[in-house]
Design a protein around this motif. Structure first.
Motif, PDB file in Angstrom:
ATOM      1  N   ILE A 127      29.676  47.847  -5.577  1.00  0.00           N
ATOM      2  CA  ILE A 127      28.316  47.746  -5.616  1.00  0.00           C
ATOM      3  C   ILE A 127      27.616  48.006  -4.355  1.00  0.00           C
ATOM      4  N   SER A 128      28.142  47.457  -3.234  1.00  0.00           N
ATOM      5  CA  SER A 128      27.209  47.812  -1.795  1.00  0.00           C
ATOM      6  C   SER A 128      28.279  47.964  -0.789  1.00  0.00           C
ATOM      7  N   MET A 129      28.155  49.058   0.069  1.00  0.00           N
ATOM      8  CA  MET A 129      29.090  49.199   1.315  1.00  0.00           C
ATOM      9  C   MET A 129      28.926  48.232   2.681  1.00  0.00           C
ATOM     10  N   ARG A 130      27.620  47.803   2.696  1.00  0.00           N
ATOM     11  CA  ARG A 130      27.472  46.964   3.729  1.00  0.00           C
ATOM     12  C   ARG A 130      26.275  46.029   3.680  1.00  0.00           C
ATOM     13  N   VAL A 131      26.464  44.755   2.966  1.00  0.00           N
ATOM     14  CA  VAL A 131      25.430  43.729   2.561  1.00  0.00           C
ATOM     15  C   VAL A 131      25.315  42.923   3.732  1.00  0.00           C
ATOM     16  N   PRO A 132      24.295  42.960   4.507  1.00  0.00           N
ATOM     17  CA  PRO A 132      23.747  41.980   5.432  1.00  0.00           C
ATOM     18  C   PRO A 132      24.307  40.663   5.249  1.00  0.00           C
ATOM     19  N   ASN A 133      24.892  40.093   6.300  1.00  0.00           N
ATOM     20  CA  ASN A 133      25.487  38.858   6.029  1.00  0.00           C
ATOM     21  C   ASN A 133      24.449  37.638   5.414  1.00  0.00           C
ATOM     22  N   PRO A 134      23.328  37.486   5.773  1.00  0.00           N
ATOM     23  CA  PRO A 134      22.449  36.651   5.267  1.00  0.00           C
ATOM     24  C   PRO A 134      22.097  36.893   3.739  1.00  0.00           C
ATOM     25  N   MET A 135      22.350  38.268   3.353  1.00  0.00           N
ATOM     26  CA  MET A 135      22.175  38.390   1.830  1.00  0.00           C
ATOM     27  C   MET A 135      23.132  38.339   0.959  1.00  0.00           C
ATOM     28  N   MET A 136      24.333  38.057   1.472  1.00  0.00           N
ATOM     29  CA  MET A 136      25.567  37.986   0.875  1.00  0.00           C
ATOM     30  C   MET A 136      25.551  37.103  -0.666  1.00  0.00           C
ATOM     31  N   ALA A 137      24.717  35.929  -0.310  1.00  0.00           N
ATOM     32  CA  ALA A 137      24.807  35.021  -1.392  1.00  0.00           C
ATOM     33  C   ALA A 137      23.808  35.446  -2.630  1.00  0.00           C
ATOM     34  N   PRO A 138      22.503  35.799  -2.116  1.00  0.00           N
ATOM     35  CA  PRO A 138      21.951  36.599  -3.214  1.00  0.00           C
ATOM     36  C   PRO A 138      22.495  37.675  -3.781  1.00  0.00           C
ATOM     37  N   ALA A 139      23.208  38.659  -3.129  1.00  0.00           N
ATOM     38  CA  ALA A 139      23.732  39.822  -3.581  1.00  0.00           C
ATOM     39  C   ALA A 139      24.960  39.434  -4.650  1.00  0.00           C
ATOM     40  N   ILE A 140      25.777  38.267  -4.538  1.00  0.00           N
ATOM     41  CA  ILE A 140      26.929  37.818  -5.480  1.00  0.00           C
ATOM     42  C   ILE A 140      26.268  37.170  -6.365  1.00  0.00           C
ATOM     43  N   ARG A 141      25.037  36.365  -6.304  1.00  0.00           N
ATOM     44  CA  ARG A 141      24.150  36.110  -7.892  1.00  0.00           C
ATOM     45  C   ARG A 141      23.862  36.780  -8.653  1.00  0.00           C
ATOM     46  N   ARG A 142      23.348  38.130  -7.996  1.00  0.00           N
ATOM     47  CA  ARG A 142      22.727  38.979  -8.757  1.00  0.00           C
ATOM     48  C   ARG A 142      24.126  39.861  -9.410  1.00  0.00           C
ATOM     49  N   CYS A 143      25.144  39.858  -8.847  1.00  0.00           N
ATOM     50  CA  CYS A 143      26.181  40.592  -9.527  1.00  0.00           C
ATOM     51  C   CYS A 143      26.781  39.862 -10.553  1.00  0.00           C
ATOM     52  N   LEU A 144      27.066  38.285 -10.471  1.00  0.00           N
ATOM     53  CA  LEU A 144      27.171  37.405 -11.677  1.00  0.00           C
ATOM     54  C   LEU A 144      26.273  37.565 -12.684  1.00  0.00           C
ATOM     55  N   GLU A 145      25.045  38.083 -12.592  1.00  0.00           N
ATOM     56  CA  GLU A 145      24.245  37.942 -13.692  1.00  0.00           C
ATOM     57  C   GLU A 145      24.707  38.978 -14.615  1.00  0.00           C
ATOM     58  N   ILE A 146      25.363  39.950 -14.434  1.00  0.00           N
ATOM     59  CA  ILE A 146      25.775  40.983 -15.464  1.00  0.00           C
ATOM     60  C   ILE A 146      27.194  40.919 -15.956  1.00  0.00           C
ATOM     61  N   LEU A 147      27.888  39.847 -15.122  1.00  0.00           N
ATOM     62  CA  LEU A 147      29.139  39.696 -15.703  1.00  0.00           C
ATOM     63  C   LEU A 147      29.260  38.666 -17.097  1.00  0.00           C
ATOM     64  N   PRO A 148      30.317  38.919 -17.874  1.00  0.00           N
ATOM     65  CA  PRO A 148      31.313  39.857 -17.731  1.00  0.00           C
ATOM     66  C   PRO A 148      30.785  41.100 -18.274  1.00  0.00           C
ATOM     67  N   LEU A 149      31.371  42.116 -17.759  1.00  0.00           N
ATOM     68  CA  LEU A 149      31.058  43.681 -17.988  1.00  0.00           C
ATOM     69  C   LEU A 149      32.135  44.400 -18.713  1.00  0.00           C
ATOM     70  N   THR A 150      32.124  44.866 -19.928  1.00  0.00           N
ATOM     71  CA  THR A 150      33.099  45.552 -20.372  1.00  0.00           C
ATOM     72  C   THR A 150      32.744  47.055 -20.536  1.00  0.00           C
ATOM     73  N   ALA A 151      33.722  48.118 -19.967  1.00  0.00           N
ATOM     74  CA  ALA A 151      33.469  49.465 -20.068  1.00  0.00           C
ATOM     75  C   ALA A 151      34.604  50.040 -20.474  1.00  0.00           C
ATOM     76  N   THR A 152      34.285  51.356 -21.079  1.00  0.00           N
ATOM     77  CA  THR A 152      35.196  52.403 -21.492  1.00  0.00           C
ATOM     78  C   THR A 152      35.259  53.634 -20.460  1.00  0.00           C
ATOM     79  N   VAL A 153      36.488  53.955 -20.074  1.00  0.00           N
ATOM     80  CA  VAL A 153      36.321  55.139 -18.932  1.00  0.00           C
ATOM     81  C   VAL A 153      36.179  56.331 -19.980  1.00  0.00           C
ATOM     82  N   THR A 154      35.181  57.424 -19.696  1.00  0.00           N
ATOM     83  CA  THR A 154      34.855  58.355 -20.419  1.00  0.00           C
ATOM     84  C   THR A 154      35.056  59.554 -19.620  1.00  0.00           C
ATOM     85  N   GLY A 155      35.439  59.681 -18.362  1.00  0.00           N
ATOM     86  CA  GLY A 155      35.742  61.013 -17.463  1.00  0.00           C
ATOM     87  C   GLY A 155      36.291  60.489 -16.320  1.00  0.00           C
TER      88      GLY A 155
END
Length: 169
Positions: A127-155
């Motif tokens: 999702i991100s290669m370098r989350v600023p340390n003070p932003m890690m908790a909000p970034a994790i919260r955003r990620c949790l909002e879309i889980l669970p996520l099921t995907a089919t590999v198409t290519g």
């Protein structure tokens, strides 16, 4: 990571990950979507400093790399260096496919990084290669909002975004 064998997700899963990338960017958190602006949501099966796309394609000839696999992302993780990702549940089917791909690439003389080898690989969607340390908790919260996520590999493709390589396999 410079070059990778990337598995691409179905349209709905791709849309959901891109929406997450944009939500993070709106909060000042860099996403993989901003990096080179060439990335698309994916799960990497293999990676190395460089991968010869023609040697990899030849080694994998006749193998439907990833196509039809169902990937379930159920958790959020972080690698050293503030790399944030959605964790893919390691099913027997996924791990067996990963092993087969690595077997074929090794037989074809394609050298890969050790931490992507069977038994060491952590299946994930970056999702991100370098989350600023003070932003890690909000970034994790955003990620949790879309889980669970099921995907089919198409290519799948060998991708080296810095060098403009995107060779389907």
């Amino acid at each position: 990571m410079v070059a990778a064998l990337e598995l691409y997700l179905d349209v709905d899963a791709t849309r959901r990950v891109r929406t997450l990338w944009r939500a993070l960017e709106a909060e000042g958190i860099p996403s993989l979507g901003e990096l080179h602006q060439k990335h698309r949501p994916h799960v990497s099966l293999a990676a190395a400093r460089t991968i010869d796309p023609y040697a990899a394609a030849a080694a994998l000839k006749g193998l439907e790399v990833g196509r039809g696999l169902t990937l379930r992302m159920d958790f959020v993780g972080q690698f050293v260096g503030r790399v944030l990702w959605l964790g893919v549940t390691a099913t027997a089917e996924l791990l067996e496919h990963h092993r087969l791909v690595h077997e074929r690439l090794a037989a074809g003389g394609v050298e890969l990084w050790e931490h992507y080898q069977p038994g060491r690989w952590v299946p994930h969607c970056t999702i991100s290669m370098r989350v600023p340390n003070p932003m890690m908790a909000p970034a994790i919260r955003r990620c949790l909002e879309i889980l669970p996520l099921t995907a089919t590999v198409t290519g799948a493709a060998i991708a080296d975004h810095v060098n403009g390589i995107a060779q389907p396999v």
